[in-house]
Enzyme design. Structure first.
Site, PDB file in Angstrom:
ATOM      1  N   MET A  39      35.629 -41.812  50.483  1.00  0.00           N
ATOM      2  CA  MET A  39      35.949 -43.030  51.312  1.00  0.00           C
ATOM      3  C   MET A  39      35.100 -44.068  51.208  1.00  0.00           C
ATOM      4  O   MET A  39      34.827 -44.896  52.207  1.00  0.00           O
ATOM      5  CB  MET A  39      36.041 -42.527  52.650  1.00  0.00           C
ATOM      6  CG  MET A  39      37.058 -41.277  52.695  1.00  0.00           C
ATOM      7  SD  MET A  39      37.564 -40.974  54.303  1.00  0.00           S
ATOM      8  CE  MET A  39      36.155 -40.547  55.293  1.00  0.00           C
ATOM      9  N   ALA A  41      31.160 -46.163  51.075  1.00  0.00           N
ATOM     10  CA  ALA A  41      29.933 -45.972  51.616  1.00  0.00           C
ATOM     11  C   ALA A  41      29.157 -45.033  50.799  1.00  0.00           C
ATOM     12  O   ALA A  41      28.304 -44.136  51.196  1.00  0.00           O
ATOM     13  CB  ALA A  41      29.970 -45.756  52.828  1.00  0.00           C
ATOM     14  N   HIS A  46      27.339 -39.131  46.347  1.00  0.00           N
ATOM     15  CA  HIS A  46      28.468 -39.373  45.662  1.00  0.00           C
ATOM     16  C   HIS A  46      28.130 -39.733  44.284  1.00  0.00           C
ATOM     17  O   HIS A  46      28.786 -39.285  43.337  1.00  0.00           O
ATOM     18  CB  HIS A  46      29.225 -40.743  46.275  1.00  0.00           C
ATOM     19  CG  HIS A  46      29.735 -40.729  47.733  1.00  0.00           C
ATOM     20  ND1 HIS A  46      28.948 -41.246  48.728  1.00  0.00           N
ATOM     21  CD2 HIS A  46      30.724 -40.010  48.151  1.00  0.00           C
ATOM     22  CE1 HIS A  46      29.717 -41.038  49.782  1.00  0.00           C
ATOM     23  NE2 HIS A  46      30.743 -40.389  49.476  1.00  0.00           N
ATOM     24  N   GLN A  70      43.246 -38.975  58.282  1.00  0.00           N
ATOM     25  CA  GLN A  70      42.280 -37.776  58.650  1.00  0.00           C
ATOM     26  C   GLN A  70      41.363 -38.049  59.671  1.00  0.00           C
ATOM     27  O   GLN A  70      40.502 -37.080  59.969  1.00  0.00           O
ATOM     28  CB  GLN A  70      41.550 -37.252  57.245  1.00  0.00           C
ATOM     29  CG  GLN A  70      40.667 -38.280  56.871  1.00  0.00           C
ATOM     30  CD  GLN A  70      39.910 -38.153  55.504  1.00  0.00           C
ATOM     31  OE1 GLN A  70      40.653 -38.251  54.464  1.00  0.00           O
ATOM     32  NE2 GLN A  70      38.684 -37.491  55.456  1.00  0.00           N
ATOM     33  N   GLN A 157      30.111 -29.694  48.101  1.00  0.00           N
ATOM     34  CA  GLN A 157      29.710 -28.441  48.865  1.00  0.00           C
ATOM     35  C   GLN A 157      29.739 -28.798  50.484  1.00  0.00           C
ATOM     36  O   GLN A 157      29.781 -28.130  51.467  1.00  0.00           O
ATOM     37  CB  GLN A 157      28.992 -27.566  48.251  1.00  0.00           C
ATOM     38  CG  GLN A 157      28.597 -26.515  48.964  1.00  0.00           C
ATOM     39  CD  GLN A 157      29.564 -25.438  49.193  1.00  0.00           C
ATOM     40  OE1 GLN A 157      30.616 -25.135  48.183  1.00  0.00           O
ATOM     41  NE2 GLN A 157      29.598 -24.508  50.304  1.00  0.00           N
ATOM     42  N   LYS A 158      29.316 -30.169  50.734  1.00  0.00           N
ATOM     43  CA  LYS A 158      28.681 -30.605  51.982  1.00  0.00           C
ATOM     44  C   LYS A 158      29.874 -30.581  52.690  1.00  0.00           C
ATOM     45  O   LYS A 158      29.735 -30.044  54.022  1.00  0.00           O
ATOM     46  CB  LYS A 158      28.425 -31.912  51.941  1.00  0.00           C
ATOM     47  CG  LYS A 158      28.426 -32.875  53.175  1.00  0.00           C
ATOM     48  CD  LYS A 158      27.014 -32.742  53.957  1.00  0.00           C
ATOM     49  CE  LYS A 158      26.812 -33.420  55.126  1.00  0.00           C
ATOM     50  NZ  LYS A 158      28.111 -34.371  55.464  1.00  0.00           N
ATOM     51  N   GLN A 162      36.744 -28.394  53.689  1.00  0.00           N
ATOM     52  CA  GLN A 162      37.545 -29.338  52.759  1.00  0.00           C
ATOM     53  C   GLN A 162      37.686 -28.738  51.391  1.00  0.00           C
ATOM     54  O   GLN A 162      38.933 -28.831  50.706  1.00  0.00           O
ATOM     55  CB  GLN A 162      36.997 -30.825  52.927  1.00  0.00           C
ATOM     56  CG  GLN A 162      37.655 -31.714  51.921  1.00  0.00           C
ATOM     57  CD  GLN A 162      37.081 -33.045  52.117  1.00  0.00           C
ATOM     58  OE1 GLN A 162      37.509 -33.694  52.877  1.00  0.00           O
ATOM     59  NE2 GLN A 162      36.364 -33.523  50.976  1.00  0.00           N
ATOM     60  N   VAL A 185      23.387 -32.935  48.235  1.00  0.00           N
ATOM     61  CA  VAL A 185      22.059 -33.539  48.224  1.00  0.00           C
ATOM     62  C   VAL A 185      21.404 -33.792  49.333  1.00  0.00           C
ATOM     63  O   VAL A 185      22.244 -34.359  50.349  1.00  0.00           O
ATOM     64  CB  VAL A 185      22.588 -34.811  47.468  1.00  0.00           C
ATOM     65  CG1 VAL A 185      21.233 -35.756  47.182  1.00  0.00           C
ATOM     66  CG2 VAL A 185      23.398 -34.452  46.046  1.00  0.00           C
ATOM     67  N   SER A 195      27.628 -40.496  54.574  1.00  0.00           N
ATOM     68  CA  SER A 195      27.991 -41.955  54.820  1.00  0.00           C
ATOM     69  C   SER A 195      27.551 -42.172  56.495  1.00  0.00           C
ATOM     70  O   SER A 195      27.349 -43.162  56.920  1.00  0.00           O
ATOM     71  CB  SER A 195      29.269 -42.220  54.605  1.00  0.00           C
ATOM     72  OG  SER A 195      29.554 -41.972  53.334  1.00  0.00           O
TER      73      SER A 195
END
Ligand code: PAF
Length: 286
Positions: A39, A41, A46, A70, A157-158, A162, A185, A195
């Site tokens: 998305m 940012a 990323h 969402q 994995q954050k 999802q 990370v 973000s």
């Protein structure tokens, strides 16, 4: 070759053709393409997904689309950070081949009727606090898959639930995309990159460290009950509002039983001021 920025389906198809990627899905008639859906940012998290994508395909596409479907009515859709120029510059530096950045009109024609249902799994844990969120995620991800037609897609994995839901969708709907999960990370002090971290004031950022501290504490215990209790204890001592602490099966997100053996995901969500944060860690139960 410089990164190609595509805003429409037609431009995306031209970009695929310019890279010698066949018109059909996957790698059957040309070079392979990996997709990193975002998305925008963009942050180091990323960039780590982009670097992983490069290991798995000849070319990399990054999609940048703040997906209205969402976000709930009281969520942060309108204030979600939009940093398009910086995102394209970061993609260029990372050697991304295509940035696909469609408008909301391009993605969702006004007469659209059909969407993906996340089923029961979309209503538990994170889904219980964000009704309809996973329907919106799966709908946009399936559309992105259909438009970009990658052979592989990378997700962090954050957002553990999802990732699990996307694996489920790909299996249940026979979508020919290989899903790869990438490790979280973190900042040197443990804060998981997000973000939404840019919403935090310096004081709130200090408070937010309780999430990774709590997970670390919880993961040091041996039984599901102790793990959850120890995690909650750390969170309860911090000036934040806990939405959930759960030890769940990484594939189904159902809470694990107290005699569970093997991997489980310890996931937390909490609100610090007006910012809602999630984090998780994989634990192995002996
Ligand atoms: O994880 C995200 O950034 C979003 O949920 C995704 C997968 C790009 C879908 O909008």
């Amino acid at each position: 070759m410089d990164v190609i920025v595509a805003g429409s389906r037609a431009e995306l198809d031209e970009a695929r053709a310019a890279l010698g990627i066949g018109a059909r899905w996957g790698d059957r008639d040309g070079r392979t393409l990996a997709l990193v859906p975002t998305m925008g940012a963009l942050h180091e998290g990323h960039l780590s997904l982009i670097r992983l994508a490069k290991e798995h395909a000849d070319h990399v596409a990054v999609s940048i689309f703040v997906n209205p479907l969402q976000f709930g009515p009281n969520e942060d859709f309108s204030r979600y950070p939009r940093t398009f120029e910086a995102d394209v510059a970061a993609c260029r530096t990372e050697g991304v081949d295509i940035v696909f950045a469609p408008s909301a009109e391009e993605m969702y024609p006004p007469d659209r009727q059909v969407s993906v249902s996340a089923g029961h799994m979309g209503t538990i844990v994170e889904g219980a606090f964000r009704p309809g969120h996973f329907d919106g995620v799966l709908t946009v991800v399936l559309k992105l898959f259909n438009l970009v037609r990658p052979s592989v897609a990378i997700f962090g994995q954050k957002d553990a639930q999802q990732l699990a839901m996307i694996r489920r969708m790909v299996a249940d709907l026979d979508v020919p995309v290989r899903i790869i999960g990438a490790p979280i990370v973190r900042e040197p002090d443990g804060l998981a990159l997000s973000s939404r971290n840019r919403y935090l004031s310096p004081d709130e950022r200090e408070i937010a460290l309780a999430l990774s501290r709590a997970l670390h504490e919880g993961a040091g215990h041996r039984t599901p009950w102790e793990i959850v209790a120890a995690t909650r204890q750390v969170l309860d001592a911090a000036p934040l509002t806990v939405d959930y602490v759960v030890l769940a099966d990484p594939a189904t997100f159902a809470e694990v039983a107290d005699d569970h053996v093997g991997e489980a995901v310890l996931a937390v969500a909490a609100r610090v001021g007006t910012t809602r944060l999630i984090d998780n860690v994989i634990v192995t139960l002996p």
